[in-house]
Design a protein around this motif. Structure first.
Motif, PDB file in Angstrom:
ATOM      1  N   ALA A   2     -12.239  80.359  67.383  1.00 42.32           N
ATOM      2  CA  ALA A   2     -10.897  80.508  66.832  1.00 42.32           C
ATOM      3  C   ALA A   2     -10.818  81.489  65.669  1.00 42.32           C
ATOM      4  O   ALA A   2     -10.777  81.104  64.512  1.00 42.32           O
ATOM      5  CB  ALA A   2     -10.347  79.153  66.391  1.00 42.32           C
ATOM      6  N   LYS A   3     -10.844  82.715  66.013  1.00 43.99           N
ATOM      7  CA  LYS A   3     -10.561  83.779  65.042  1.00 43.99           C
ATOM      8  C   LYS A   3      -9.390  83.329  64.192  1.00 43.99           C
ATOM      9  O   LYS A   3      -8.291  83.171  64.707  1.00 43.99           O
ATOM     10  CB  LYS A   3     -10.192  85.055  65.800  1.00 43.99           C
ATOM     11  N   VAL A  50       1.716  81.082  65.862  1.00 48.65           N
ATOM     12  CA  VAL A  50       2.096  79.691  66.092  1.00 48.65           C
ATOM     13  C   VAL A  50       1.939  78.945  64.780  1.00 48.65           C
ATOM     14  O   VAL A  50       0.923  79.081  64.102  1.00 48.65           O
ATOM     15  CB  VAL A  50       1.212  78.982  67.146  1.00 48.65           C
ATOM     16  N   ALA A  51       2.948  78.192  64.453  1.00 45.29           N
ATOM     17  CA  ALA A  51       2.935  77.460  63.191  1.00 45.29           C
ATOM     18  C   ALA A  51       1.759  76.497  63.149  1.00 45.29           C
ATOM     19  O   ALA A  51       1.365  75.942  64.168  1.00 45.29           O
ATOM     20  CB  ALA A  51       4.234  76.693  63.017  1.00 45.29           C
ATOM     21  N   ASN A  52       1.210  76.299  61.992  1.00 47.29           N
ATOM     22  CA  ASN A  52       0.134  75.335  61.810  1.00 47.29           C
ATOM     23  C   ASN A  52       0.757  74.003  61.429  1.00 47.29           C
ATOM     24  O   ASN A  52       1.291  73.833  60.336  1.00 47.29           O
ATOM     25  CB  ASN A  52      -0.804  75.817  60.714  1.00 47.29           C
ATOM     26  N   PHE A  53       0.678  73.078  62.358  1.00 48.58           N
ATOM     27  CA  PHE A  53       1.347  71.802  62.144  1.00 48.58           C
ATOM     28  C   PHE A  53       0.713  70.969  61.051  1.00 48.58           C
ATOM     29  O   PHE A  53       1.389  70.160  60.416  1.00 48.58           O
ATOM     30  CB  PHE A  53       1.389  71.013  63.444  1.00 48.58           C
ATOM     31  N   ALA A  54      -0.556  71.152  60.857  1.00 44.91           N
ATOM     32  CA  ALA A  54      -1.223  70.376  59.811  1.00 44.91           C
ATOM     33  C   ALA A  54      -0.580  70.712  58.469  1.00 44.91           C
ATOM     34  O   ALA A  54      -0.254  69.826  57.678  1.00 44.91           O
ATOM     35  CB  ALA A  54      -2.706  70.679  59.789  1.00 44.91           C
ATOM     36  N   ALA A  55      -0.388  71.986  58.245  1.00 47.55           N
ATOM     37  CA  ALA A  55       0.214  72.422  56.982  1.00 47.55           C
ATOM     38  C   ALA A  55       1.641  71.901  56.871  1.00 47.55           C
ATOM     39  O   ALA A  55       2.052  71.356  55.848  1.00 47.55           O
ATOM     40  CB  ALA A  55       0.200  73.941  56.892  1.00 47.55           C
ATOM     41  N   SER A  57       2.953  69.392  58.370  1.00 51.76           N
ATOM     42  CA  SER A  57       2.953  67.941  58.216  1.00 51.76           C
ATOM     43  C   SER A  57       2.634  67.546  56.787  1.00 51.76           C
ATOM     44  O   SER A  57       3.247  66.645  56.221  1.00 51.76           O
ATOM     45  CB  SER A  57       1.903  67.307  59.135  1.00 51.76           C
ATOM     46  N   THR A  63       4.800  64.145  60.933  1.00 56.24           N
ATOM     47  CA  THR A  63       3.929  64.804  61.901  1.00 56.24           C
ATOM     48  C   THR A  63       4.587  65.050  63.243  1.00 56.24           C
ATOM     49  O   THR A  63       3.989  65.630  64.134  1.00 56.24           O
ATOM     50  CB  THR A  63       2.676  63.950  62.158  1.00 56.24           C
ATOM     51  N   LYS A  64       5.784  64.540  63.408  1.00 56.44           N
ATOM     52  CA  LYS A  64       6.437  64.661  64.707  1.00 56.44           C
ATOM     53  C   LYS A  64       5.535  64.078  65.797  1.00 56.44           C
ATOM     54  O   LYS A  64       5.371  64.656  66.870  1.00 56.44           O
ATOM     55  CB  LYS A  64       6.750  66.129  65.012  1.00 56.44           C
ATOM     56  N   SER A  95       5.228  64.446  69.851  1.00 56.46           N
ATOM     57  CA  SER A  95       4.016  64.276  70.645  1.00 56.46           C
ATOM     58  C   SER A  95       3.663  62.799  70.628  1.00 56.46           C
ATOM     59  O   SER A  95       4.076  62.071  69.733  1.00 56.46           O
ATOM     60  CB  SER A  95       2.855  65.058  70.047  1.00 56.46           C
TER      61      SER A  95
ATOM     62  N   ALA B  54      -3.472  64.897  57.552  1.00 55.40           N
ATOM     63  CA  ALA B  54      -2.827  66.206  57.593  1.00 55.40           C
ATOM     64  C   ALA B  54      -3.521  67.127  56.591  1.00 55.40           C
ATOM     65  O   ALA B  54      -3.846  68.272  56.911  1.00 55.40           O
ATOM     66  CB  ALA B  54      -1.347  66.080  57.252  1.00 55.40           C
ATOM     67  N   SER B  57      -7.026  67.875  57.802  1.00 55.98           N
ATOM     68  CA  SER B  57      -6.999  68.798  58.933  1.00 55.98           C
ATOM     69  C   SER B  57      -6.731  70.224  58.460  1.00 55.98           C
ATOM     70  O   SER B  57      -7.340  71.177  58.927  1.00 55.98           O
ATOM     71  CB  SER B  57      -5.909  68.400  59.919  1.00 55.98           C
ATOM     72  N   LEU B  58      -5.798  70.324  57.557  1.00 59.05           N
ATOM     73  CA  LEU B  58      -5.442  71.644  57.050  1.00 59.05           C
ATOM     74  C   LEU B  58      -6.672  72.296  56.424  1.00 59.05           C
ATOM     75  O   LEU B  58      -6.995  73.447  56.685  1.00 59.05           O
ATOM     76  CB  LEU B  58      -4.347  71.512  55.990  1.00 59.05           C
ATOM     77  N   THR B  63      -8.664  68.560  63.676  1.00 60.35           N
ATOM     78  CA  THR B  63      -7.761  67.418  63.618  1.00 60.35           C
ATOM     79  C   THR B  63      -8.369  66.149  64.185  1.00 60.35           C
ATOM     80  O   THR B  63      -7.754  65.106  64.158  1.00 60.35           O
ATOM     81  CB  THR B  63      -6.485  67.705  64.425  1.00 60.35           C
ATOM     82  N   TYR B  97      -3.903  62.759  72.499  1.00 59.38           N
ATOM     83  CA  TYR B  97      -2.509  62.962  72.873  1.00 59.38           C
ATOM     84  C   TYR B  97      -2.392  62.762  74.371  1.00 59.38           C
ATOM     85  O   TYR B  97      -3.301  63.130  75.113  1.00 59.38           O
ATOM     86  CB  TYR B  97      -2.051  64.392  72.578  1.00 59.38           C
ATOM     87  N   ILE B 116      -1.633  73.857  70.586  1.00 54.62           N
ATOM     88  CA  ILE B 116      -2.331  74.826  69.764  1.00 54.62           C
ATOM     89  C   ILE B 116      -1.738  74.780  68.362  1.00 54.62           C
ATOM     90  O   ILE B 116      -2.438  74.909  67.364  1.00 54.62           O
ATOM     91  CB  ILE B 116      -2.250  76.227  70.416  1.00 54.62           C
ATOM     92  N   SER B 117      -0.442  74.539  68.304  1.00 56.64           N
ATOM     93  CA  SER B 117       0.205  74.416  67.003  1.00 56.64           C
ATOM     94  C   SER B 117      -0.227  73.130  66.300  1.00 56.64           C
ATOM     95  O   SER B 117      -0.436  73.108  65.090  1.00 56.64           O
ATOM     96  CB  SER B 117       1.718  74.436  67.201  1.00 56.64           C
ATOM     97  N   LYS B 118      -0.363  72.095  67.082  1.00 55.30           N
ATOM     98  CA  LYS B 118      -0.798  70.829  66.497  1.00 55.30           C
ATOM     99  C   LYS B 118      -2.294  70.829  66.252  1.00 55.30           C
ATOM    100  O   LYS B 118      -2.874  69.837  65.845  1.00 55.30           O
ATOM    101  CB  LYS B 118      -0.393  69.667  67.408  1.00 55.30           C
ATOM    102  N   GLN B 119      -2.916  71.937  66.562  1.00 56.36           N
ATOM    103  CA  GLN B 119      -4.317  72.121  66.212  1.00 56.36           C
ATOM    104  C   GLN B 119      -5.285  71.142  66.862  1.00 56.36           C
ATOM    105  O   GLN B 119      -6.228  70.704  66.203  1.00 56.36           O
ATOM    106  CB  GLN B 119      -4.492  72.025  64.700  1.00 56.36           C
ATOM    107  N   ASP B 139      -8.472  78.946  73.419  1.00 52.39           N
ATOM    108  CA  ASP B 139      -9.713  79.276  72.737  1.00 52.39           C
ATOM    109  C   ASP B 139     -10.342  78.067  72.038  1.00 52.39           C
ATOM    110  O   ASP B 139     -10.865  78.164  70.945  1.00 52.39           O
ATOM    111  CB  ASP B 139      -9.473  80.394  71.720  1.00 52.39           C
TER     112      ASP B 139
END
Lengths: 340, 340
Positions: A2-3, A50-55, A57, A63-64, A95, B54, B57-58, B63, B97, B116-119, B139
């Motif tokens: 994951a670059k 793509v947004a980073n959900f951890a951030a 959240s 966390t949706k 989710s 969260a 994970s960040l 995660t 999930y 991928i967004s939810k990492q 990836d």
DNA sequence: TTGAAAGCGATACCAC
DNA sequence: GTGGTATCGCTTTCAA
């Protein structure tokens, strides 16, 4: 691996604007010129942002994500609910975690602890029986689907059938068809024995309402040590083998009913005439049987829908209208009670 | 809601130490005196501290969550795998999930984008068929369970049966029992038509290997517009009604087989003697049938175990030993081929 | 309309 | 053995 993926900061730099603006554009919030919007959106797309959900959240403490707690997804009654609930939640942008509790309190506690740490926004408790007060522990919205309980909490809703009434209706269906001696067959029903959700209660109530003597020899309970279908067949076989007899069977579940029907057929009994049988759930099992098994439709789709919308309402911080939602059920007579 | 929960910072203040130390203690890292450890742990417990995932994970960009992609959890074959996989992952400290793709590419893409967004740290692709190259898109490690494909990627593993061989064995079982005209019944098999995972391939290969002419009238394919059981029964009924005949049936799935058996019985055919039938999956459907249906055990537990351990290996950044893991299958003969 | 900067909670490097 | 602090990526307030 994951670059390091592109962040909102990268976008800001590329677009020559601030992260605040990028954030606004991405979320349709605040105000910005159409020009910046197109610019930012274009760059975002070309960078595959793509947004980073951890951030997100962490920042929004949301966390949706919803946890689906169920005893066992491989049980088709539960998995049907899980499928439906997951779909509805996804449509609402959530989710779903899947958690198999095996009706084990300890495991359930572990899950709950993990979930609170993972910051789930809510919990859908599907088909299980809690002895631990979930809602109190997590302080987030909880909906119980297919189980009635006493909700004290503000953010807790119960959705399900009126089980005592349901088994009452099953029982009355048999007596109405002329049965005189009605047996009750269940497998692992003890799991479900709670004050307000006793699956068998209606059977007892019907008998007492009509002054019919309860014959304990006709109450067959299995511990669910094996497939309920097989176990039910054995219970019936033992009962008959011991010399007891009956002309009607209330089976708490279609698989149970199918086992009963098979056992009866094996003894050459004409199911539907000599002995009438009714199951519940309106599952595939009742339909594939020959003769087709009478059953009770429990309207699981409606359960899922009303459960999810109550949950979503609570997540929006609205007070749900009812904290106990009773979904109607419906007796469906087929060959095993009609005798055709 | 949710009175802001206690953070590592609160603990640090209460214990009179730094957040670094608290973090160390909580994670058994670095060094600290036994005294501080007890102090911190004590306070953590009394404050009911739970780590905020969260944030973690960040910071760690991991995660501890895996996505389970499956066409439909309410399908009992898939849900059995899901149950097993979730359990194994949980034991390894991962949450799961649940994602129902309905074998719909578009929905699958949506999921993947969300994931991928939810990492998520990895993906278990259970029983589905992708036309989109998942691994390339995300990836992250991907394991395909119950589906064979060509893995090019480094972090992609396939686990499943040798399906062509499996259907070959089903077919040979029937011919070995003396069948001369063997039909093939499938429902929605087209979903599975990929180069290396063609469920029906073995049937065709057996015929050509043995110089048996393929009779296209005996290849019955349903589109799965309704329950596979019902649809299979209709297919058989139509075929027979049209005047074709056969003395053996390869049914791609136990539900299908059960439908076939029911249809045959309805026409007064002696299943197991006049017509032999074999299904696959060794599910409850094959066992509840009368006569009991011969089938093929696919060893789903082993699939789940090997799939999960391959996934876990990849998550540890190890190169899995094999990128294609073939799980053995086993023909189980029962009354519908033994004719007893 | 736009931007600077604080802060969500945890980790880890580097001093001390 | 312990602590200060930068950092992960994003949202949001407040000024400009």
């Amino acid at each position: 691996m994951a670059k390091r993926s592109v962040s909102i900061y990268d976008l800001a730099k590329l677009a020559g604007v601030s992260t605040a603006t990028v954030s606004n554009v991405l979320n349709n919030k605040g105000s910005y010129s159409e020009k910046t919007r197109d610019l930012v959106l274009g760059i975002a797309r070309e960078q595959g942002y793509v947004a980073n959900f951890a951030a997100k959240s962490l920042r929004e403490s949301s966390t949706k994500t919803i946890a689906l707690l169920t005893p066992d997804v491989s049980n088709d009654f539960f998995s049907t609910l899980v499928l439906k609930v997951e779909g509805l939640l996804r449509a609402a942008g959530y989710s779903s975690y899947i958690c198999n509790t095996a009706n084990d309190d300890e495991r359930e506690d572990e899950y709950v602890r993990g979930l609170i740490s993972k910051q789930v926004d809510g919990i859908a408790y599907i088909g299980g029986v809690t002895r631990t007060p979930i809602q109190a522990a997590v302080d987030i919205p909880v909906v119980h689907i297919d189980h009635m309980g006493k909700s004290g909490m503000t953010h807790e809703v119960y959705v399900g059938n009126d089980m005592p009434q349901l088994s009452y209706d099953m029982t009355s269906t048999l007596f109405d068809r002329g049965c005189q001696h009605v047996a009750l067959v269940s497998v692992s029903a003890s799991f479900y024995r709670t004050e307000e959700h006793d699956q068998a209660a209606g059977y007892y109530r019907y008998l007492s309402d009509h002054g019919i003597r309860l014959d304990k020899n006709l109450v067959l309970e299995g511990a669910h040590r094996q497939t309920s279908l097989i176990e039910a067949a054995q219970l019936v076989d033992e009962c008959l083998g011991a010399g007891y007899s009956f002309d009607g069977v209330v089976a708490l579940g279609d698989r149970v009913a199918l086992g009963v029907v098979n056992a009866l057929k094996a003894r050459g009994i004409d199911v539907g005439r000599d002995v009438r049988v009714i199951g519940m759930d309106d599952s595939i099992y009742s339909r594939i049987s020959t003769p087709a098994i009478s059953t009770v439709r429990r309207n699981t789709d409606e359960m899922a829908e009303r459960g999810v919308s109550a949950l979503l309402a609570m997540l929006r911080d609205e007070q749900p209208a009812e904290s106990r939602i009773v979904v109607p059920h419906e007796v469906i007579e087929r060959a095993t009670t009609l005798g055709e």
